[in-house]
Scaffold this motif. Structure first.
Motif, short mmCIF file in Angstrom:
data_model
loop_
_atom_site.label_atom_id
_atom_site.label_comp_id
_atom_site.label_asym_id
_atom_site.label_seq_id
_atom_site.Cartn_x
_atom_site.Cartn_y
_atom_site.Cartn_z
N LEU A 125 -5.94 4.55 2.47
CA LEU A 125 -5.24 4.01 1.31
C LEU A 125 -6.26 3.79 0.20
CD1 LEU A 125 -2.48 2.67 0.44
CD2 LEU A 125 -3.43 0.55 1.30
N ARG A 126 -5.89 4.20 -1.01
CA ARG A 126 -6.75 3.90 -2.18
C ARG A 126 -5.89 3.24 -3.23
NH1 ARG A 126 -9.38 8.85 -4.72
NH2 ARG A 126 -9.58 7.37 -6.41
N ILE A 127 -6.43 2.22 -3.83
CA ILE A 127 -5.68 1.52 -4.87
C ILE A 127 -6.54 1.42 -6.12
CG2 ILE A 127 -4.42 -0.57 -5.50
CD1 ILE A 127 -4.29 -1.21 -2.47
N GLU A 137 0.97 -1.11 7.99
CA GLU A 137 -0.37 -1.68 8.25
C GLU A 137 -1.17 -1.89 6.98
OE1 GLU A 137 -2.50 0.93 10.81
OE2 GLU A 137 -1.91 -0.13 12.63
N GLY A 138 -0.98 -1.01 6.00
CA GLY A 138 -1.75 -1.09 4.76
C GLY A 138 -1.17 -2.06 3.75
N CYS A 139 0.05 -2.54 3.99
CA CYS A 139 0.72 -3.41 3.02
C CYS A 139 -0.08 -4.68 2.68
CB CYS A 139 2.13 -3.77 3.48
SG CYS A 139 3.30 -2.44 3.17
N PRO A 140 -0.73 -5.33 3.67
CA PRO A 140 -1.51 -6.53 3.31
C PRO A 140 -2.61 -6.22 2.30
CG PRO A 140 -1.16 -6.46 5.67
CD PRO A 140 -0.66 -5.14 5.13
N TYR A 171 9.10 -3.06 2.02
CA TYR A 171 8.32 -4.30 2.00
C TYR A 171 7.76 -4.56 0.60
CZ TYR A 171 4.48 -7.53 2.92
OH TYR A 171 3.62 -8.59 2.86
N LEU A 172 7.16 -3.52 0.01
CA LEU A 172 6.54 -3.70 -1.31
C LEU A 172 7.59 -4.03 -2.36
CD1 LEU A 172 3.89 -0.83 -1.19
CD2 LEU A 172 3.52 -3.29 -0.87
#
Ligand SMILES: [Zn+2]
Length: 109
Positions: free
Chosen positions: A5-7, A29-32, A67-68
């Protein structure tokens, strides 16, 4: 196999808005990680609006997108956000499957 994941956070100070450009794999898993970057962005920018842009992600799990979309900005910043902020999610109409999984399925044949 590892989802990555990249933000990238893009901020316009006038008018105050920010975009979180999310690339790679958007998983539950990446949501946090997305939530923690969002929380820091809300504190830094005092934005009126923050958009989470998923349109360049290669892989989006439907549960992660849901979720987001349901994130309440007031609940993720301790003590509340400094200004009322709208959080929106930009998502493609069809959520892409993981290219890594497709690669692996191809390799095992
Ligand atoms: Zn993936």
């Amino acid at each position: 196999m590892k989802h990555t994941l990249r933000i990238l956070v893009r901020m316009d100070l006038d008018p105050s808005s920010a975009v979180l450009e999310v690339e790679g794999c958007v998983t539950v898993e990446g949501c946090p990680s997305v939530t923690s970057v969002l929380a820091r962005t809300l504190l830094l920018a005092e934005c009126e609006e923050v958009l989470i842009d998923l349109r360049r992600a290669k892989h989006i799990e439907p549960a992660a997108a849901d979720y987001l979309q349901r994130i309440d900005p007031r609940s993720i910043v301790e003590g509340g956000v400094p200004v009322p902020t709208r959080v929106g999610v930009l998502r493609p109409r069809v959520l892409p499957d993981c290219p890594l999984e497709a690669e692996q399925a191809g390799a095992s044949r």
